[in-house]
Design a protein around this motif. Structure first.
Motif, mmCIF file in Angstrom:
data_model
loop_
_atom_site.group_PDB
_atom_site.id
_atom_site.type_symbol
_atom_site.label_atom_id
_atom_site.label_comp_id
_atom_site.label_asym_id
_atom_site.label_seq_id
_atom_site.Cartn_x
_atom_site.Cartn_y
_atom_site.Cartn_z
ATOM 1 N N ILE A 8 1.293 -3.930 -0.167
ATOM 2 C CA ILE A 8 0.045 -4.440 -0.762
ATOM 3 C C ILE A 8 -0.152 -5.859 -0.225
ATOM 4 O O ILE A 8 0.770 -6.679 -0.313
ATOM 5 C CB ILE A 8 0.157 -4.474 -2.301
ATOM 6 C CG1 ILE A 8 0.376 -3.058 -2.855
ATOM 7 C CG2 ILE A 8 -1.059 -5.137 -2.933
ATOM 8 C CD1 ILE A 8 0.717 -3.011 -4.340
ATOM 9 N N ASN A 9 -1.336 -6.123 0.372
ATOM 10 C CA ASN A 9 -1.544 -7.498 0.862
ATOM 11 C C ASN A 9 -2.525 -8.301 -0.005
ATOM 12 O O ASN A 9 -2.617 -9.515 0.124
ATOM 13 C CB ASN A 9 -1.934 -7.523 2.346
ATOM 14 C CG ASN A 9 -3.288 -6.886 2.623
ATOM 15 O OD1 ASN A 9 -4.268 -7.177 1.936
ATOM 16 N ND2 ASN A 9 -3.367 -6.012 3.629
ATOM 17 N N LEU A 41 4.007 6.007 -5.302
ATOM 18 C CA LEU A 41 4.769 4.822 -5.703
ATOM 19 C C LEU A 41 6.250 5.022 -5.401
ATOM 20 O O LEU A 41 6.729 6.161 -5.284
ATOM 21 C CB LEU A 41 4.554 4.564 -7.196
ATOM 22 C CG LEU A 41 3.079 4.472 -7.628
ATOM 23 C CD1 LEU A 41 2.971 4.265 -9.143
ATOM 24 C CD2 LEU A 41 2.361 3.347 -6.882
ATOM 25 N N GLU A 42 6.955 3.909 -5.280
ATOM 26 C CA GLU A 42 8.374 3.924 -4.949
ATOM 27 C C GLU A 42 9.128 4.936 -5.812
ATOM 28 O O GLU A 42 8.906 4.993 -7.025
ATOM 29 C CB GLU A 42 8.950 2.523 -5.195
ATOM 30 C CG GLU A 42 10.145 2.248 -4.330
ATOM 31 C CD GLU A 42 10.766 0.895 -4.645
ATOM 32 O OE1 GLU A 42 10.005 -0.048 -4.953
ATOM 33 O OE2 GLU A 42 11.991 0.810 -4.588
ATOM 34 N N GLY A 43 9.969 5.741 -5.182
ATOM 35 C CA GLY A 43 10.773 6.717 -5.902
ATOM 36 C C GLY A 43 10.152 8.096 -5.930
ATOM 37 O O GLY A 43 10.790 9.055 -6.354
ATOM 38 N N PHE A 44 8.929 8.242 -5.422
ATOM 39 C CA PHE A 44 8.249 9.546 -5.539
ATOM 40 C C PHE A 44 9.004 10.648 -4.791
ATOM 41 O O PHE A 44 8.953 11.808 -5.179
ATOM 42 C CB PHE A 44 6.788 9.458 -5.041
ATOM 43 C CG PHE A 44 6.613 9.688 -3.565
ATOM 44 C CD1 PHE A 44 6.317 10.951 -3.054
ATOM 45 C CD2 PHE A 44 6.785 8.637 -2.669
ATOM 46 C CE1 PHE A 44 6.169 11.145 -1.689
ATOM 47 C CE2 PHE A 44 6.638 8.831 -1.312
ATOM 48 C CZ PHE A 44 6.332 10.084 -0.815
ATOM 49 N N ASN A 93 4.646 -5.753 -2.657
ATOM 50 C CA ASN A 93 5.320 -4.510 -3.062
ATOM 51 C C ASN A 93 4.926 -3.366 -2.127
ATOM 52 O O ASN A 93 3.841 -3.380 -1.549
ATOM 53 C CB ASN A 93 4.943 -4.115 -4.496
ATOM 54 C CG ASN A 93 5.629 -4.975 -5.552
ATOM 55 O OD1 ASN A 93 5.100 -5.210 -6.625
ATOM 56 N ND2 ASN A 93 6.813 -5.469 -5.254
ATOM 57 N N GLU A 94 5.842 -2.381 -2.010
ATOM 58 C CA GLU A 94 5.599 -1.254 -1.094
ATOM 59 C C GLU A 94 5.043 -0.038 -1.832
ATOM 60 O O GLU A 94 5.436 0.255 -2.973
ATOM 61 C CB GLU A 94 6.907 -0.853 -0.417
ATOM 62 C CG GLU A 94 7.333 -1.812 0.657
ATOM 63 C CD GLU A 94 8.047 -1.106 1.791
ATOM 64 O OE1 GLU A 94 8.880 -0.235 1.497
ATOM 65 O OE2 GLU A 94 7.749 -1.414 2.963
#
Ligand SMILES: Cc1cc2nc3c(=O)[nH]c(=O)nc-3n(C[C@H](O)[C@H](O)[C@H](O)COP(=O)(O)OP(=O)(O)OC[C@H]3O[C@@H](n4cnc5c(N)ncnc54)[C@H](O)[C@@H]3O)c2cc1C
Length: 238
Positions: A8-9, A41-44, A93-94
């Motif tokens: 996210i920028n 989202l992270e962990g998907f 965040n990614e």
């Protein structure tokens, strides 16, 4: 299937409840107007099976030349796990995106184009309008009609009438005004009608448009080919 992890920028607060997340464009990632993607989202993909709770379909609200992938979404106070996590994400965040596809590119068939949307459905149309502003070839004119009961209308810097560009935009905040307008627009028996919103919204718009004599092939939905019969197969004579 290629999964693109990206950062996210920027986070834009469009209205008190709607945010746009701008994501870095991964190298070799591109898209056309009207595209949607799988936003995760992270962990998907941490387990044996993808965790659907951490994945949502989202339209891309930007064009490639803006150099960011825009995801615009409403986050209400009472929201899903997905949106609760998203709300707490910060710049840097990614997130992941994959399976990107456009069901609703701008048709350049020398016709009038009507963009009918509800709430953040307007995000799907933002790149179509920008694409038209850059190149109006074979599009007679575009009119956007958006309904948002919150009255916090979106992207008003772009969705404002510009007669020189043959573009008009109208926002309404209630269903009565909205469907009255749709009926007026449907006087154009040769127009192309794009509709974006909840399934219930699509069904109601299709019903009104068809009652006015608009044919299914003039109605564009952000649905895959195989889903279209679910929306067009009902019998009007019932
Ligand atoms: C092709 C396509 C493109 C799309 N593009 C977009 C887009 O650009 N932007 C976008 O925002 N959506 C888009 N969507 C829809 C998106 O995928 C989600 O379905 C939508 O945003 C709802 O998200 P959510 O399920 O996380 O629910 P939420 O938005 O969090 O909630 C949905 C509803 O359920 C209620 N709710 C949820 N959880 C709870 C709870 N725990 N308790 C009480 N009430 C609750 C909320 O109040 C709300 O009314 C698109 C869908 C498709 C198919």
């Amino acid at each position: 299937m290629q999964i693109y992890w990206t950062k996210i920028n920027k986070i834009i607060e469009e209205t008190p409840a709607v945010k746009t997340y701008l994501l870095d464009c991964p190298k070799d990632f591109t898209w056309v107007e009207g595209s949607h993607t799988h936003f995760a989202l992270e962990g998907f993909n941490a387990g044996d099976k993808p965790n659907r709770g951490l994945i949502r379909h989202m339209s891309i609200s930007t064009l490639p030349h803006e150099n960011s992938i825009g995801i615009t979404t409403r986050i209400r106070e009472q929201c899903s796990e997905f949106k609760t996590i998203l709300r707490n994400l910060k710049v840097g965040n990614e997130v992941a995106i994959f399976k990107t596809h456009s069901n609703v590119p701008l048709k350049r068939e020398d016709k009038n184009v009507y963009l009918l949307s509800s709430g953040v459905g307007l995000a799907t149309f933002r790149p179509l309008v920008l694409d038209y502003f850059e190149r109006a070839d074979n599009v007679k004119q575009i009119h956007s009609l958006n309904i948002d009961s919150s009255k916090d209308f979106l992207f008003t810097n772009i969705f404002k009438s510009i007669p020189d560009k043959k573009f008009t935009a109208l926002f309404v905040d209630n269903r009565k005004d909205y469907y009255e307008e749709v009926k007026k627009l449907a006087v154009d028996k040769d127009g192309l009608f794009y509709v974006v919103g909840s399934d219930e919204f699509l069904v109601q718009n299709i019903e009104v448009l068809r009652e006015q004599g608009i044919k299914p092939e003039q109605i564009m939905l952000d649905k895959r080919e195989q889903q279209l019969p679910d929306f067009f197969s009902f019998d009007l004579s019932i």
